[in-house]
Every structure is written in structure tokens, then in C-alpha cells.
Design a protein around this motif. Structure first.
Motif, PDB file in Angstrom:
ATOM      1  N   TRP A 128       0.829  -1.204   0.000  1.00  0.00           N
ATOM      2  CA  TRP A 128       0.000   0.000   0.000  1.00  0.00           C
ATOM      3  C   TRP A 128       0.867   1.260   0.000  1.00  0.00           C
ATOM      4  CZ3 TRP A 128      -0.469   3.707   3.965  1.00  0.00           C
ATOM      5  CH2 TRP A 128      -1.475   4.659   3.768  1.00  0.00           C
ATOM      6  N   MET A 129       1.907   1.257   0.828  1.00  0.00           N
ATOM      7  CA  MET A 129       2.773   2.428   0.908  1.00  0.00           C
ATOM      8  C   MET A 129       3.522   2.656  -0.412  1.00  0.00           C
ATOM      9  SD  MET A 129       3.820   4.999   2.571  1.00  0.00           S
ATOM     10  CE  MET A 129       3.163   4.619   4.193  1.00  0.00           C
ATOM     11  N   ALA A 130       3.990   1.561  -1.041  1.00  0.00           N
ATOM     12  CA  ALA A 130       4.677   1.700  -2.322  1.00  0.00           C
ATOM     13  C   ALA A 130       3.744   2.279  -3.383  1.00  0.00           C
ATOM     14  CB  ALA A 130       5.229   0.346  -2.773  1.00  0.00           C
ATOM     15  N   GLY A 131       2.473   1.854  -3.352  1.00  0.00           N
ATOM     16  CA  GLY A 131       1.506   2.415  -4.280  1.00  0.00           C
ATOM     17  C   GLY A 131       1.288   3.896  -4.065  1.00  0.00           C
ATOM     18  N   ARG A 132       1.232   4.315  -2.786  1.00  0.00           N
ATOM     19  CA  ARG A 132       1.068   5.737  -2.490  1.00  0.00           C
ATOM     20  C   ARG A 132       2.289   6.538  -2.950  1.00  0.00           C
ATOM     21  NH1 ARG A 132      -2.535   7.538   1.328  1.00  0.00           N
ATOM     22  NH2 ARG A 132      -1.658   9.561   0.703  1.00  0.00           N
ATOM     23  N   VAL A 133       3.471   5.979  -2.705  1.00  0.00           N
ATOM     24  CA  VAL A 133       4.694   6.692  -3.075  1.00  0.00           C
ATOM     25  C   VAL A 133       4.822   6.810  -4.598  1.00  0.00           C
ATOM     26  CG1 VAL A 133       7.213   6.572  -3.030  1.00  0.00           C
ATOM     27  CG2 VAL A 133       5.908   6.087  -0.960  1.00  0.00           C
ATOM     28  N   LEU A 134       4.460   5.745  -5.324  1.00  0.00           N
ATOM     29  CA  LEU A 134       4.623   5.728  -6.779  1.00  0.00           C
ATOM     30  C   LEU A 134       3.432   6.291  -7.527  1.00  0.00           C
ATOM     31  CD1 LEU A 134       6.289   2.232  -7.246  1.00  0.00           C
ATOM     32  CD2 LEU A 134       7.395   4.464  -7.301  1.00  0.00           C
ATOM     33  N   HIS A 135       2.394   6.719  -6.810  1.00  0.00           N
ATOM     34  CA  HIS A 135       1.223   7.262  -7.499  1.00  0.00           C
ATOM     35  C   HIS A 135       1.572   8.472  -8.365  1.00  0.00           C
ATOM     36  CE1 HIS A 135      -2.884   8.431  -8.325  1.00  0.00           C
ATOM     37  NE2 HIS A 135      -2.648   9.640  -7.808  1.00  0.00           N
ATOM     38  N   PRO A 136       2.375   9.441  -7.872  1.00  0.00           N
ATOM     39  CA  PRO A 136       2.745  10.550  -8.764  1.00  0.00           C
ATOM     40  C   PRO A 136       3.469  10.100 -10.022  1.00  0.00           C
ATOM     41  CG  PRO A 136       3.250  11.091  -6.479  1.00  0.00           C
ATOM     42  CD  PRO A 136       2.886   9.646  -6.508  1.00  0.00           C
ATOM     43  N   VAL A 137       4.297   9.056  -9.900  1.00  0.00           N
ATOM     44  CA  VAL A 137       4.990   8.547 -11.086  1.00  0.00           C
ATOM     45  C   VAL A 137       3.986   7.979 -12.082  1.00  0.00           C
ATOM     46  CG1 VAL A 137       6.748   6.942 -11.901  1.00  0.00           C
ATOM     47  CG2 VAL A 137       7.039   8.077  -9.700  1.00  0.00           C
ATOM     48  N   SER A 138       2.964   7.305 -11.578  1.00  0.00           N
ATOM     49  CA  SER A 138       1.926   6.780 -12.469  1.00  0.00           C
ATOM     50  C   SER A 138       1.172   7.902 -13.161  1.00  0.00           C
ATOM     51  CB  SER A 138       0.946   5.913 -11.661  1.00  0.00           C
ATOM     52  OG  SER A 138       1.614   4.835 -11.035  1.00  0.00           O
ATOM     53  N   VAL A 139       0.911   8.985 -12.415  1.00  0.00           N
ATOM     54  CA  VAL A 139       0.232  10.136 -13.026  1.00  0.00           C
ATOM     55  C   VAL A 139       1.093  10.731 -14.133  1.00  0.00           C
ATOM     56  CG1 VAL A 139      -0.664  12.445 -12.599  1.00  0.00           C
ATOM     57  CG2 VAL A 139      -1.071  10.622 -10.937  1.00  0.00           C
ATOM     58  N   ILE A 140       2.386  10.875 -13.870  1.00  0.00           N
ATOM     59  CA  ILE A 140       3.295  11.418 -14.883  1.00  0.00           C
ATOM     60  C   ILE A 140       3.347  10.503 -16.103  1.00  0.00           C
ATOM     61  CG2 ILE A 140       5.700  12.018 -15.345  1.00  0.00           C
ATOM     62  CD1 ILE A 140       5.959  12.788 -12.421  1.00  0.00           C
ATOM     63  N   THR A 141       3.408   9.196 -15.869  1.00  0.00           N
ATOM     64  CA  THR A 141       3.478   8.238 -16.982  1.00  0.00           C
ATOM     65  C   THR A 141       2.217   8.289 -17.835  1.00  0.00           C
ATOM     66  OG1 THR A 141       4.875   6.779 -15.633  1.00  0.00           O
ATOM     67  CG2 THR A 141       3.799   5.814 -17.555  1.00  0.00           C
ATOM     68  N   ARG A 142       1.046   8.317 -17.192  1.00  0.00           N
ATOM     69  CA  ARG A 142      -0.207   8.374 -17.954  1.00  0.00           C
ATOM     70  C   ARG A 142      -0.301   9.662 -18.761  1.00  0.00           C
ATOM     71  NH1 ARG A 142      -2.414   6.270 -13.081  1.00  0.00           N
ATOM     72  NH2 ARG A 142      -3.174   8.348 -12.536  1.00  0.00           N
ATOM     73  N   THR A 143       0.121  10.767 -18.158  1.00  0.00           N
ATOM     74  CA  THR A 143       0.071  12.038 -18.876  1.00  0.00           C
ATOM     75  C   THR A 143       1.015  12.023 -20.078  1.00  0.00           C
ATOM     76  OG1 THR A 143      -0.437  13.172 -16.798  1.00  0.00           O
ATOM     77  CG2 THR A 143       0.328  14.526 -18.636  1.00  0.00           C
TER      78      THR A 143
END
Length: 402
Positions: A128-143
């Protein structure tokens, strides 16, 4: 859409790292507790069992029959316990050993069960914590995947507290701003170039059709002059576009260039043209050597001088000077609005609409200057003069970056 495995590998690695560290910490804590409990458990149990076990009756006091002077016999070393005390000691030791083994076994079992549960909870929390930490990276990747030339206006605009990932997202947004500006500039450049090239072609076609329709020698001579004039303008436009393209690609060679002597030579080249227009060119150059391409630097100075000559007034003045690693040219002329100055460095930008008059130019002069300055790691700036005209400064670095 299901996320492909490579995109989740960082989350798996972070989960393994966080979960492994938590499980290792839990195992070390359990091991430390086990060792500490085992060291003091036997003495604690022995004391408790000895205290709770009833002792044998105390030996009788010396009787009168033994006489007042007779004392109990001394105990033999190594055999200081009576038979009843030895039996009691063995019983106490057996009970203590059995209790210690049972307690340690129970402690170990409970500890292992707790470690397993702790490991499961740790892995879940780490995931769960890794998902929270990497969420901004996922947003950047999708954009980044969603962006194209049609939607370069979109931004990440990450809503997160200050930190490294917030800085990354803001940097990405800044890069998108620059890319959008460059793409828009290229699109405007292509459209303007097409328009500028299409206009002389249309003029040439119309002139040819008129000339063929009326074979009068005077008319043919006039049309021929017009065609030559349009062809020269087209040639200058194409040369300017090629020079702009070459300068945008950077420098192909570098060598020390005496900029002061180069400026004096260019000023002498335009002396006749300036005299015919009623202009005077004054030079105040100091020795300055810069690293760069001498041909491109000559084009830079020529464009500055040509622009100052073309956009001037009768009986005007042009001052070309070099000081403090700065090439400066000032000219008189019509007033220039301050808000229009930054746009003059863009291709095909003019203060007034183009009239296609002789010697008008294609609007590439200052854009070529800005591009050549960037190629030499220099900075080109301009500001309007109070009485009209423009001052352009090109400041060169002390050393050209490798």
C-alpha cells in the motif's frame, strides 16, 4: 486497462524492500526477547519453585540427654545437604527444567506465529505504501502517454506536498510549457514560410501571364524587371530560411574570431547603402575575441546592421559598439512599442504589415540574430529607444561551453 508487469516492477521492488526490512526488524526483536527471557528464566523459575515448595521439618534442638556441652557434628564438605534436602533439591531442579522448557517452547511458538502475522501485515502495508509513493509517477506516466501535438496544453498539476516527486512533476510541466512554445513557434514558422514563398510565386505567375498577353517590348522589359526583383526577394528569403535552419543546428566548427575587426568590416560593407539612405554609421569597437564560427558571426553582425539600416528614418544614425563582451547596435527610427520587442525575435514578425515593397525584407533578421546568438551561447536582448528606434545587445560568454 491492466497495468503491464514491467510498470509494476518498481512497486514490487519497493514492497520487497519495505516488507523485508519490517520482517527483519520483527525477527530481530523476537530473537532479542527470546535470548533475554532465556537468560533469566531459569533463575526466576528456580526461585519461585523453591519458595513455593514446603521444606522438611527443622532439626531438633540438642536435647538435655546429649548434655549441654555436645554440639551437632560438622558436615562433610561436598555432602552439606541432608538426605531430605537433597531430594527436595532434585525435585525443585526437575520442576524448574520442565517449566523452563515448556515456557521457552511456548514463547517460541507464539513468537513464530506472531512473526508470520507480522510479515503478512508488513507486506500488505508495504504494498500500500509503495503504491502511495509511486502514485505521482503513475500520473506522470499516464500524462506522458496521453500527450500528442493535439493536447500539449495538458499539464500534470500534481497535488502533493513539497518533495522530490512534486519537483519532478513541476519540472515535467515546465518542460511541456517549453515544448508547447517550440511546437507553436514551428507551426507559425511553417505557415508564415509557406505564405511568404507563395506570395512571390503568385506575383511571378501573374507577371508572366501579363507579359505573355501583351508582347509590347516596353511591357516585356517592365515585367522582366519585376520578375527579377521578385526572384531576388525569393532568393533572399530562401537564404534566410537556410541560415536560420543551420544556426538552429548549432556550431559545426569553432575558432577564435576577432569580433571587433569583423564588425568594422561589416560596417564598411553597408556604408554605401547607408549613405544613399542619408544615414551615418559610427563605430566604437574594442578588441574582443570570441570562440565561434566566423561565417555565422559575420551573418549575425550583417543582420544587425541591415536591420538597423532598413528600419531607420532619413538623416538617421546607427552606432555599432563593442564593450564588456557585448556587441551593441543602436539606430534611430520610428517608435517601437515595448510590448512588441520580444516578438521581433520570432520569424516573420514585423511592426507593420508587409507591403512587399523593394528592400522591405522578409522579417527574419532578428530571428536569425537570436538563433545565431544561441548557437554561440550568447544572449540577444533588445529595448526601444526613447526617441524612436531600437537598441540590440548580444552578450557573449567568457568561454563557449563544450
Amino acid at each position: 486497462m491492466r497495468t503491464p508487469w514491467p510498470a509494476r516492477s518498481e512497486r514490487v521492488r519497493l514492497t520487497a524492500l519495505y516488507g523485508g526490512l519490517l520482517v527483519l526488524a520483527g525477527a530481530m526483536l523476537i530473537g532479542l526477547v527470546y535470548v533475554l527471557v532465556r537468560q533469566g528464566l531459569y533463575s526466576s523459575l528456580s526461585t519461585a519453585v523453591t519458595t513455593a515448595t514446603p521444606r522438611s521439618p527443622a532439626p531438633l534442638a540438642p536435647s538435655a540427654t546429649l548434655g549441654p556441652t555436645m554440639a551437632p557434628a560438622a558436615r562433610i564438605p561436598g555432602h552439606d545437604r541432608t538426605p531430605s534436602e537433597g531430594s527436595l533439591y532434585r525435585i525443585t531442579k526437575n520442576i524448574t527444567d520442565a517449566t523452563e522448557q515448556a515456557a521457552l517452547s511456548r514463547l517460541l511458538t507464539v513468537s513464530l506465529i506472531a512473526l508470520v502475522l507480522f510479515a503478512v501485515i508488513s507486506v500488505a502495508l508495504a504494498w500500500w505504501m509503495a503504491g502511495r509513493v509511486l502514485h505521482p509517477v503513475s500520473v506522470i506516466t499516464r500524462t506522458a502517454r496521453r500527450l500528442s501535438a493535439a493536447n500539449l496544453h495538458e499539464r500534470i498539476a500534481l497535488d502533493a506536498p513539497p518533495g522530490e516527486l512534486k519537483q519532478l512533476a513541476d519540472t515535467f510541466d515546465g518542460m511541456l510549457d517549453r515544448i508547447e512554445h517550440l511546437v507553436s513557434a514551428q507551426q507559425r514558422f511553417a505557415a508564415n514560410a509557406a505564405h511568404e514563398l507563395r506570395t512571390p510565386l503568385a506575383v511571378q505567375r501573374a507577371a508572366a501571364e501579363i507579359g505573355l498577353a501583351n508582347p509590347d517590348p516596353d511591357n516585356v522589359r517592365r515585367i522582366r524587371g519585376k520578375l527579377i526583383e521578385v526572384a531576388e526577394d525569393s532568393e533572399q528569403l530562401i537564404e534566410g530560411l537556410l541560415l536560420l535552419s543551420v544556426s538552429d543546428q548549432g556550431l559545426q566548427r569553432r575558432e577564435p574570431v576577432a569580433l571587433g575587426g569583423l564588425a568594422e568590416t561589416v560596417a564598411a560593407e553597408y556604408a554605401d547603402d547607408a549613405w544613399q539612405r542619408g544615414l551615418t554609421i559610427a563605430t566604437d569597437t574594442r578588441p574582443l575575441t570570441v570562440d565561434g564560427d566566423p561565417v555565422l558571426l559575420a551573418h549575425l553582425v550583417r543582420n544587425l546592421v541591415a536591420n538597423a539600416v532598413r528600419h531607420n528614418r532619413p538623416d538617421g544614425r546607427i552606432t555599432l559598439s563593442i564593450h564588456d563582451r557585448t556587441l551593441e547596435i543602436t539606430n534611430t527610427g520610428p517608435p517601437v512599442p515595448a510590448e512588441s520587442v520580444p516578438y521581433l525575435f520570432e520569424p516573420f514578425r514585423r511592426l507593420d504589415a508587409r507591403r512587399h515593397a523593394p528592400g522591405e525584407g522578409a522579417g527574419l533578421g532578428l530571428s536569425i540574430v537570436a538563433s545565431l546568438a544561441r548557437a554561440h551561447a550568447a544572449e540577444a536582448v533588445a529595448h526601444p529607444n526613447p526617441g524612436g528606434g531600437l537598441t540590440v545587445r548580444v552578450t557573449f560568454p567568457a568561454r563557449l561551453p563544450e
